[in-house]
Every structure is written in C-alpha cells, then in structure tokens.
Scaffold this active site. Structure first.
Site, PDB file in Angstrom:
ATOM      1  N   ASP A  35       0.213  -0.706   0.072  1.00 49.64           N
ATOM      2  CA  ASP A  35      -0.173   0.172  -0.051  1.00 49.64           C
ATOM      3  C   ASP A  35       0.614   1.263   0.321  1.00 49.64           C
ATOM      4  O   ASP A  35       1.947   1.252  -0.006  1.00 49.64           O
ATOM      5  CB  ASP A  35      -0.559   0.068   1.092  1.00 49.64           C
ATOM      6  N   ASP A  52       3.554   3.461  -3.828  1.00 48.43           N
ATOM      7  CA  ASP A  52       2.860   4.169  -4.656  1.00 48.43           C
ATOM      8  C   ASP A  52       2.561   3.567  -5.816  1.00 48.43           C
ATOM      9  O   ASP A  52       3.110   3.214  -7.234  1.00 48.43           O
ATOM     10  CB  ASP A  52       3.439   5.487  -4.473  1.00 48.43           C
ATOM     11  N   VAL A  75      -8.172   4.308  -5.661  1.00 48.73           N
ATOM     12  CA  VAL A  75      -9.269   5.243  -5.261  1.00 48.73           C
ATOM     13  C   VAL A  75     -10.538   4.469  -5.062  1.00 48.73           C
ATOM     14  O   VAL A  75     -11.054   4.373  -6.013  1.00 48.73           O
ATOM     15  CB  VAL A  75      -8.942   6.708  -6.009  1.00 48.73           C
ATOM     16  N   TYR A 137     -14.807   8.436 -11.245  1.00 50.33           N
ATOM     17  CA  TYR A 137     -14.364   6.887 -10.065  1.00 50.33           C
ATOM     18  C   TYR A 137     -14.786   5.739 -11.158  1.00 50.33           C
ATOM     19  O   TYR A 137     -13.833   4.703 -11.373  1.00 50.33           O
ATOM     20  CB  TYR A 137     -14.844   6.422  -8.855  1.00 50.33           C
ATOM     21  N   SER A 166     -21.590  -3.262  -2.923  1.00 53.98           N
ATOM     22  CA  SER A 166     -21.767  -3.120  -1.319  1.00 53.98           C
ATOM     23  C   SER A 166     -20.860  -3.301  -0.480  1.00 53.98           C
ATOM     24  O   SER A 166     -21.227  -4.374   0.274  1.00 53.98           O
ATOM     25  CB  SER A 166     -22.067  -2.054  -0.830  1.00 53.98           C
TER      26      SER A 166
HETATM   27  P1  NAI Z   1     -10.073   1.815   0.540  1.00 50.46           P
HETATM   28  O1  NAI Z   1      -9.544   2.843   0.333  1.00 50.46           O
HETATM   29  O2  NAI Z   1     -10.118   0.890   2.186  1.00 50.46           O
HETATM   30  O3  NAI Z   1      -8.573   0.506   0.738  1.00 50.46           O
HETATM   31  C1  NAI Z   1      -8.046   1.187  -0.470  1.00 50.46           C
HETATM   32  C2  NAI Z   1      -6.384   1.461  -0.606  1.00 50.46           C
HETATM   33  O4  NAI Z   1      -5.549   1.792  -1.851  1.00 50.46           O
HETATM   34  C3  NAI Z   1      -5.459   2.380   0.656  1.00 50.46           C
HETATM   35  O5  NAI Z   1      -5.144   1.685   1.434  1.00 50.46           O
HETATM   36  C4  NAI Z   1      -4.987   3.729  -0.238  1.00 50.46           C
HETATM   37  O6  NAI Z   1      -3.912   3.699   0.682  1.00 50.46           O
HETATM   38  C5  NAI Z   1      -4.031   2.212  -1.585  1.00 50.46           C
HETATM   39  N1  NAI Z   1      -3.901   3.296  -2.879  1.00 50.46           N
HETATM   40  C6  NAI Z   1      -5.200   4.295  -2.921  1.00 50.46           C
HETATM   41  N2  NAI Z   1      -3.993   4.527  -4.269  1.00 50.46           N
HETATM   42  C7  NAI Z   1      -2.835   4.001  -4.175  1.00 50.46           C
HETATM   43  C8  NAI Z   1      -1.862   4.229  -4.722  1.00 50.46           C
HETATM   44  N3  NAI Z   1      -1.477   5.500  -5.671  1.00 50.46           N
HETATM   45  N4  NAI Z   1      -0.276   3.888  -4.379  1.00 50.46           N
HETATM   46  C9  NAI Z   1      -1.378   2.545  -3.292  1.00 50.46           C
HETATM   47  N5  NAI Z   1      -1.851   2.676  -2.857  1.00 50.46           N
HETATM   48  C10 NAI Z   1      -3.008   3.550  -2.791  1.00 50.46           C
HETATM   49  O7  NAI Z   1     -10.976   0.909  -0.032  1.00 50.46           O
HETATM   50  P2  NAI Z   1     -11.906  -0.927  -0.169  1.00 50.46           P
HETATM   51  O8  NAI Z   1     -13.191  -0.087   0.357  1.00 50.46           O
HETATM   52  O9  NAI Z   1     -11.209  -1.626   1.293  1.00 50.46           O
HETATM   53  O10 NAI Z   1     -11.888  -1.145  -1.694  1.00 50.46           O
HETATM   54  C11 NAI Z   1     -10.695  -2.000  -2.104  1.00 50.46           C
HETATM   55  C12 NAI Z   1     -11.550  -2.214  -3.640  1.00 50.46           C
HETATM   56  O11 NAI Z   1     -12.317  -2.913  -3.657  1.00 50.46           O
HETATM   57  C13 NAI Z   1     -10.946  -0.516  -4.072  1.00 50.46           C
HETATM   58  O12 NAI Z   1     -11.038  -0.809  -5.427  1.00 50.46           O
HETATM   59  C14 NAI Z   1     -12.390  -0.123  -4.395  1.00 50.46           C
HETATM   60  O13 NAI Z   1     -12.582   0.296  -5.574  1.00 50.46           O
HETATM   61  C15 NAI Z   1     -13.200  -1.541  -5.289  1.00 50.46           C
HETATM   62  N6  NAI Z   1     -14.307  -1.298  -4.297  1.00 50.46           N
HETATM   63  C16 NAI Z   1     -14.675  -1.630  -2.416  1.00 50.46           C
HETATM   64  C17 NAI Z   1     -16.286  -1.389  -3.149  1.00 50.46           C
HETATM   65  C18 NAI Z   1     -16.635  -1.402  -0.805  1.00 50.46           C
HETATM   66  O14 NAI Z   1     -17.948  -1.962  -1.008  1.00 50.46           O
HETATM   67  N7  NAI Z   1     -15.479  -1.881  -0.057  1.00 50.46           N
HETATM   68  C19 NAI Z   1     -17.115  -1.466  -3.786  1.00 50.46           C
HETATM   69  C20 NAI Z   1     -16.790  -1.807  -4.971  1.00 50.46           C
HETATM   70  C21 NAI Z   1     -15.090  -1.634  -5.679  1.00 50.46           C
HETATM   71  C1  15L Z   2     -17.909   1.239  -4.697  1.00 54.76           C
HETATM   72  O1  15L Z   2     -17.116   1.053  -5.370  1.00 54.76           O
HETATM   73  C2  15L Z   2     -16.873   2.215  -2.616  1.00 54.76           C
HETATM   74  O2  15L Z   2     -15.645   1.785  -2.671  1.00 54.76           O
HETATM   75  C3  15L Z   2     -17.968   1.900  -1.770  1.00 54.76           C
HETATM   76  O3  15L Z   2     -16.758   2.785  -0.650  1.00 54.76           O
HETATM   77  C4  15L Z   2     -19.038   2.428  -2.234  1.00 54.76           C
HETATM   78  O4  15L Z   2     -19.757   3.025  -2.296  1.00 54.76           O
HETATM   79  C5  15L Z   2     -19.566   0.729  -2.938  1.00 54.76           C
HETATM   80  O5  15L Z   2     -19.024   1.534  -4.564  1.00 54.76           O
HETATM   81  C6  15L Z   2     -21.463   1.377  -3.910  1.00 54.76           C
HETATM   82  O6  15L Z   2     -21.922   1.278  -4.358  1.00 54.76           O
HETATM   83  O7  15L Z   2     -22.218   1.467  -1.931  1.00 54.76           O
END
Ligand code: NAI
Ligand code: 15L
Length: 267
Positions: A35, A52, A75, A137, A166
């Site tokens: 990360d 990064d 992101v 996004y 979600s």
């Molecule tokens: P989160 O925001 O908690 O985790 C994403 C991680 O990526 C963070 O730790 C951040 O520091 C890291 N990151 C961002 N830009 C970076 C970069 N340039 N270089 C290195 N690291 C970087 O998000 P979450 O909820 O864990 O989601 C994980 C993945 O799943 C994301 O790609 C998100 O778009 C996708 N996702 C999540 C959903 C959800 O409901 N949680 C729904 C749909 C998709």
């Molecule tokens: C996503 O892609 C986002 O990462 C998460 O934070 C929620 O907004 C999710 O979609 C959603 O649609 O509920």
C-alpha cells in the site's frame, strides 16, 4: 498446503485489504502486502512492501517473483480527476506492465458497480452489458476492465474483474439490501478467482445471495463461487432505520445510488 508460492495483495492497508490479508493467508507460502499507506508489520508468512501505484519502477519490483495479484489498491470512491488518473489509471497500467514483464499469470481486480451505475434499478443486467459509469471513479473502473481484457488478449494474463457492489460489515441503507457483499463472501469470491483452473478474462459481480438482485451473476458460478450470506438478514433493521425512498430521486432510480446524483467532484 499453500497453493501459491507468493501472492501480492495491493491496498493492504485498506478496508477490504485488511480482511483479505487474514482470509487469504493460507493460500500462499508468502503473502506480499503493499500500500502507499503504512501496513501493520509483517507476521510469519508475510512481507510488507510500501509502494505507490503511480511509481512505475516500484511496481516493476513489487510484481517480481509473484504468482498472482489481488489488486484492491486505488482510489475507492469519487475524487479529483488527477487523483483518479494517478492511482486508478496510471497505477493500473504500471501494475499490468509489471505483471507482463515479470510473467505474472493472474490478477483479481477490484472493479466496481459504478462502472455500470447509470443502469436503472428496474433493469437486471448481466456482466456483458456496455459500461454506463456514474463518476470519474466509475470511468476508471471501466478502464480497468478494458485494460485487463487487452492484457489477456495480447499477453495472456488472466484477470477476474470483480464488479463489487457494497462490501461492508453489514448493509446500512436500502440500496445495500440489493448491492451488499459480505466480507466472508468477498473472501470466497477472491479465493475462487485465484483457484479456478482457467478464468481467461471475466467480469463478475461481487454480491452476496441477496433476495433483491440488480445483477445476473451466472458467470460467477463458473468460478465455483457460492455466496453464503444475504442482506435479507438485515432488512428489518435497515428499513426501521431509514426513510421510505422517493422513487424520483436519481439516487434511488439508478443502480449506482448517490454517485449518480452527486455533482462534479471539483465544483
Ligand atoms: P480503501 O480506500 O479502504 O482501500 C484502498 C487502499 O488503496 C487504501 O489503503 C489506499 O491507501 C490504497 N491506495 C490508493 N491509492 C494508492 C496508490 N496510488 N498507491 C498505493 N496504494 C494506494 O477501499 P476498500 O473499500 O478497501 O476497497 C478496495 C478496492 O475495492 C478498491 O479498489 C475499491 O475501488 C474497490 N471496491 C470497493 C467496494 C466496497 O464496497 N468497499 C465496492 C466496489 C469496489
Ligand atoms: C464503491 O465502489 C465504493 O468503493 C464503496 O465505498 C461504496 O460506495 C460502494 O461502491 C457502493 O456502491 O456502495
């Protein structure tokens, strides 16, 4: 018996990365956790590499000696175009270039329902429909689905794109009664995406076995993914805690919910 020598998990400091770090632990002899934010110290069978996604040289080194990648980094909601460009577009290119140059065979890519967020709630869609992103996004996730298809068609790198709904500990609003993916079902889906013998390039929905369904997830069953949780367990609690929605509100009419109703992020 671990099935992989080394698995790379990006986004390891994030919400889903933290869950998968624990749940995928048995799959690989070494789990490489990465990360740009600090990741808690490596335990036995882990190595932590801060990187990064926008750093091309760093990504080349990060993908060295890796059998497969679970790509959760990036992101994770609407943001400035510059930030999305850096992490989700340039970052994804750097990841796939690293995989190509280092001979990595498979990627599990966290896409999102926001790649198709402008489909109306009244239509059940499968994963073959054209993109209808609801945000920059969502555009970046549509790009990721296409970029990974290109790397499969041209270089044979397999990818399962997970259009996650979600993914939270439990559904907290009425939309999530249809879009919810439990953490244990996420782990099941990612494991099957890694272990299925052949995946080629696939797009599947990341959803639990919810009663209300926006998505036909037939493609995911070919992975052997069988969700075990359902948002229905939480319906009474969610409906008691949230107002009856106005059906004319775009956040209600479209699958992407609030993302479809929000204005331009930078205005
Ligand atoms: P989160 O925001 O908690 O985790 C994403 C991680 O990526 C963070 O730790 C951040 O520091 C890291 N990151 C961002 N830009 C970076 C970069 N340039 N270089 C290195 N690291 C970087 O998000 P979450 O909820 O864990 O989601 C994980 C993945 O799943 C994301 O790609 C998100 O778009 C996708 N996702 C999540 C959903 C959800 O409901 N949680 C729904 C749909 C998709
Ligand atoms: C996503 O892609 C986002 O990462 C998460 O934070 C929620 O907004 C999710 O979609 C959603 O649609 O509920």
């Amino acid at each position: 018996m671990p099935r992989f020598e080394r698995l790379l998990l990006t986004g390891a400091a994030g919400a889903l990365g933290t869950e998968l770090r624990r749940d995928l632990a048995g799959l690989a002899r070494v789990m490489r956790l990465s990360d740009r934010e600090p990741v808690s110290p490596a335990k036995a069978g882990e190595e932590v590499v801060r990187c990064d996604l926008a750093d091309a040289d760093g990504m080349l080194a990060l993908t060295e000696d890796v059998d497969a990648v679970v790509h959760m980094g990036g992101v994770s909601r609407e943001n400035t175009f510059a930030n999305i460009l850096e992490s989700n577009i340039v970052g994804l290119y750097n990841l796939y270039e690293g995989c190509r140059k280092n001979g990595v065979g498979r990627v599990v890519f966290a896409s999102s329902n926001h790649a198709i967020g402008f489909y109306p709630r009244t239509r059940t869609i499968d994963a073959s429909v054209p993109h209808r992103p609801d945000s920059f996004y969502g555009v970046s996730k549509a790009f990721g689905e296409d970029l990974s298809r290109y790397y499969f068609d041209k270089y044979g790198i397999e990818t399962v794109c997970l259009r996650i709904g979600s993914c939270f500990p439990e559904p907290v609003d009425r939309r999530m009664l249809a879009t919810w993916l439990s953490y244990p079902d996420l782990a099941r889906l990612v494991s099957r995406s890694l272990l299925a013998p052949q995946v080629g390039h696939m797009v599947v929905y990341g959803m639990s076995d919810n009663l209300e369904k926006l998505w036909d997830n037939t493609m995911a069953s070919s992975l052997g993914y069988v969700p075990k949780d359902s948002a229905e367990t939480y319906r009474e609690r969610v409906e008691a805690a949230t107002p009856v929605p106005d059906p004319r509100d775009p956040a209600v009419r479209f699958q992407g919910g609030g993302f479809t109703a929000a204005g331009h992020f930078e205005d």
